[in-house]
Design an enzyme around this catalytic site. Structure first.
Site, PDB file in Angstrom:
ATOM      1  N   GLY A  55       0.854  -1.187   0.000  1.00 35.07           N
ATOM      2  CA  GLY A  55       0.000   0.000   0.000  1.00 35.07           C
ATOM      3  C   GLY A  55       0.886   1.230   0.000  1.00 35.07           C
ATOM      4  O   GLY A  55       2.077   1.144   0.317  1.00 35.07           O
ATOM      5  N   LYS A 367     -11.479 -11.508 -15.592  1.00 33.60           N
ATOM      6  CA  LYS A 367     -11.737 -11.530 -17.045  1.00 33.60           C
ATOM      7  C   LYS A 367     -11.153 -12.775 -17.727  1.00 33.60           C
ATOM      8  O   LYS A 367     -11.831 -13.421 -18.527  1.00 33.60           O
ATOM      9  CB  LYS A 367     -11.111 -10.274 -17.661  1.00 33.60           C
ATOM     10  CG  LYS A 367     -11.555  -9.966 -19.054  1.00 33.60           C
ATOM     11  CD  LYS A 367     -12.926  -9.370 -19.017  1.00 33.60           C
ATOM     12  CE  LYS A 367     -13.343  -8.662 -20.233  1.00 33.60           C
ATOM     13  NZ  LYS A 367     -14.576  -7.891 -19.990  1.00 33.60           N
TER      14      LYS A 367
END
Ligand code: XMP
Length: 511
Positions: A55, A367
Site C-alpha cells: 500500500g 476476465k
C-alpha cells in the site's frame, strides 16, 4: 469452497494481481479491504491463509490502514507484502522507520536464507522493490530471512506461528522467483492443494443457479461483450427456456456485429433472444449532439428506456441477470449483490425496475477466467477474445455529430483496417484497434477531379490494463494497404492518418 485464501488489501494496486497469481495455481483467492473484515469473520470463513497487500502509506502515520492485531493470533498463516510486511512487523512488536537514502525502487539483488518460504529459490536472485520505509527492529520470535544491499530485513518470518513478510513484491514478474515464493507460501506453509479449477466452477455454478432460479423467469441484457455473452450461455445451461436475452441494437455497432450476435446466440445456441432494432431512436436522440459526455449520457439513458420497455412488454420476469465480474465487484467497493454493472457503459440499469432478485453468476471471476469459461461453453473465439468495445459504440468514434451517413463511412473504413491488420497477422500485437471518423475535411484528388472529403484516423494500442497504453508499431505495409483501400473503397474519405500517441497523454478513444 473447499480451499481458499484471503487477500487483505491495504490500499495497494496489486490486490487483483496477487489473487490472480493464486488462482493461476488453482487456489481460490478472495479480496477484501482491510477495514471490512474482523478476526472473527476471518476465522468463520475458514481461510487457509492470508496475504496482506502492499500500500502507498507509511505504517508510522496514525491514519494509515490497519487491521486488528488479533488477526496474527488466529493460527492462520500470513504473508505480508511490502506495507503488509511492515504492518505485520509493527503489530507483532517490531519497529518500522524511514529508509532515507536506503530507499529502494526497481530491480534489486536479493539474498535469501533457507526456510520454507524460500524453498527452491536460489540464494541470490533479483526482486522488485518499491519502498521508502523499512523494518528496523524485528519483533520477538521473528528472524531475518532475506536481505539486500540496502535493506537488512528484506524478509522476516516466525516459522512456528507461520507468519512471514517480504519487503519486495513477489507478485510482479520482475521478481525472478516471485511465483515460486507465492507457491511455497500457499502449498508448503498454508497446506493448500490446488483444488480450484474452472471445470468444477462451471458445473457448480450451473448447479447453484439451477437451484436458485428454479421456476423463475430471468432477463439478461446481452451486449455481445464477453461478460454478458458468457453469463447468457451459463444461465441457459442452468434455466434453459426460462432465460430471455434482450439485445438492444443501438445501431452503433461495428460492421456485421449485430447480425453476428443474433446468429450466434439465437441461431447457434438457440437462446431466447430479443433483438431490439433501435437505431432510429438512438440517432434521433443523438441528432445535433457533438459533446462526447453528452453522447454517452444520452445513449445510456436511451438504453435503459429501451430495456425497460422490453422488460415490461415481456412481463412476468422475476430475476435480472448481469455479467458483473470480480473486478466490477471489487472496484465498486461495496461487495454487495446490488452492484449494478454500469462501468461507463450504459449508465447502469435502473433501480425502479422491480425484480425479485439479481443474478450475477460471474461475480467471482476475473476476465481471463470468464474467457476460459466462455471457451468451455463453446462461445466462438471472436466473441471470447472480443476487444473491449465502448458501450456507446461508434458514437464516440464519430467525432462531432453522429449521423447514419457518417456511421456508415466509419463502419466501412473500420472494417477494412481490421481486415488488413488481421490479414497481416498483427492482431496479437495490438490490444485494441479501430478507425475514427474525424470531423476534419481536407482536399483530395479523385481521378482528375479535386474532392473534399473526411479524414479517417487509424488507432491501434498495446496494453495490459487500458490504464496506460502504447501506440502499436504496425508495419508500414499494413498501414499503406489499409490507407489505400479505405480511400479507394469508401467514397467520401480522402485522407488517412495513423495515431502515434500513447496513453497518457492521449486516451485510447478519441472522445
Ligand atoms: P480511454 O479512451 O478512456 O479507454 O483511454 C480505455 C478503455 O475503455 C474503453 N472505453 C469505454 N468503454 N464505455 C465503455 O464501456 C465508454 O464510454 C468508454 N470509453 C472508453 C476504451 O475502448 C478502452 O478500451
Amino acid at each position: 469452497m473447499e480451499e481458499k485464501i484471503l487477500v487483505l488489501n491495504f490500499g495497494g494496486q496489486y490486490d487483483q494481481l496477487i489473487a490472480r497469481r493464486a488462482r493461476e495455481m488453482h487456489v481460490y483467492a478472495e479480496i477484501k479491504p482491510c477495514h471490512e473484515v474482523t478476526p472473527e469473520e476471518i476465522r468463520e470463513l475458514g481461510y487457509q491463509g492470508i496475504i496482506f497487500t502492499g500500500g502507498p502509506n507509511s505504517v508510522s502515520q496514525p491514519e494509515s490502514p490497519r487491521c486488528a492485531p488479533e488477526i496474527l493470533e488466529l493460527g492462520i498463516p500470513i504473508l505480508g507484502i511490502c506495507y503488509g510486511a511492515q504492518l505485520m512487523a509493527c503489530l507483532a512488536g517490531g519497529e518500522v522507520g524511514g529508509a532515507g537514502t536506503r530507499s529502494e525502487y526497481g530491480k534489486t539483488a536479493l539474498r535469501v536464507e533457507e526456510c520454507p518460504l524460500f524453498q527452491k529459490v536460489p540464494r541470490e536472485s533479483v526482486c522488485w522493490m518499491s519502498h521508502t520505509d523499512f523494518i528496523q527492529k524485528l519483533p520477538a520470535g521473528f528472524s531475518v530471512l532475506a536481505s539486500t544491499e540496502n535493506c537488512p530485513c528484506a524478509a522476516l518470518g516466525d516459522e512456528e506461528r507461520r507468519l512471514y513478510g517480504v519487503q519486495f513484491h513477489p507478485e510482479v514478474t520482475h521478481t525472478a522467483c516471485g511465483q515460486q515464493i507465492l507457491h511455497n507460501f500457499l502449498f508448503e506453509i498454508c497446506g493448500c492443494r490446488g483444488l480450484w479449477n474452472m471445470e468444477d466452477v462451471l458445473s457448480q455454478t450451473i448447479e447453484e443457479y439451477r437451484e436458485k432460479l428454479a421456476g423463475k423467469k430471468v432477463l439478461l441484457a446481452l451486449s455481445g461483450g464477453v461478460d454478458s455473452s458468457v453469463a447468457a450461455l451459463l444461465l441457459q445451461r442452468a434455466v434453459g427456456e426460462d432465460l430471455t436475452c434482450v439485445f438492444v441494437d443501438h445501431g452503433l455497432l461495428r460492421k456485421g456485429e449485430g447480425d453476428l450476435i443474433e446468429e450466434t446466440f439465437r441461431g447457434r445456441f438457440g437462446l431466447n433472444l430479443v433483438r431490439v432494432n433501435a437505431e432510429e431512436r438512438f440517432l434521433k436522440e443523438l441528432s445535433g449532439v457533438t459533446e462526447p459526455e453528452k453522447k454517452r449520457k444520452l445513449i445510456g439513458e436511451e438504453f435503459v428506456r429501451v430495456f425497460e420497455e422490453e422488460a415490461k412488454r415481456l412481463g412476468n420476469i422475476q430475476v435480472l441477470a448481469q455479467g458483473t465480474i470480480y473486478p466490477d465487484v471489487i472496484e465498486s467497493g461495496k461487495g454487495s449483490a446490488a452492484v449494478i454493472k454500469s462501468h461507463h457503459n450504459v449508465g447502469g440499469l435502473p433501480d425502479v425496475m422491480s425484480f425479485e432478485s439479481i443474478a450475477e453468476p460471474l461475480r467471482q471471476l476475473f476476465k481471463d477466467e470468464v474467457r476460459e469459461m466462455g471457451t468451455r461453453l463453446g462461445l466462438p473465439k471472436e466473441l471470447v477474445w472480443r476487444q473491449p468495445f465502448p458501450g456507446p459504440g461508434l458514437a464516440v468514434r464519430v467525432i462531432g455529430e453522429v449521423t447514419k451517413e457518417r456511421l456508415e463511412l466509419l463502419r466501412e473504413a473500420d472494417a477494412i483496417f481490421r481486415q488488413e491488420l488481421e490479414a497481416a497477422g498483427q492482431e496479437a500485437k495490438a490490444s485494441q484497434y479501430f478507425a475514427v471518423l474525424t470531423s476534419l475535411k481536407s482536399v483530395g484528388v479523385v481521378g482528375d477531379a479535386r474532392a473534399y472529403g473526411y479524414t479517417v484516423a487509424l488507432r491501434a494500442v498495446t496494453t495490459d490494463d487500458f490504464m496506460t497504453a502504447e501506440w502499436t508499431r504496425l508495419p508500414y505495409e499494413v498501414l499503406e494497404k489499409a490507407s489505400s483501400r479505405i480511400t479507394n473503397e469508401v467514397p467520401g474519405i480522402t485522407r488517412v492518418v495513423y495515431d502515434v500517441t500513447s496513453k497518457p497523454p492521449a486516451t485510447v478513444e478519441w472522445e
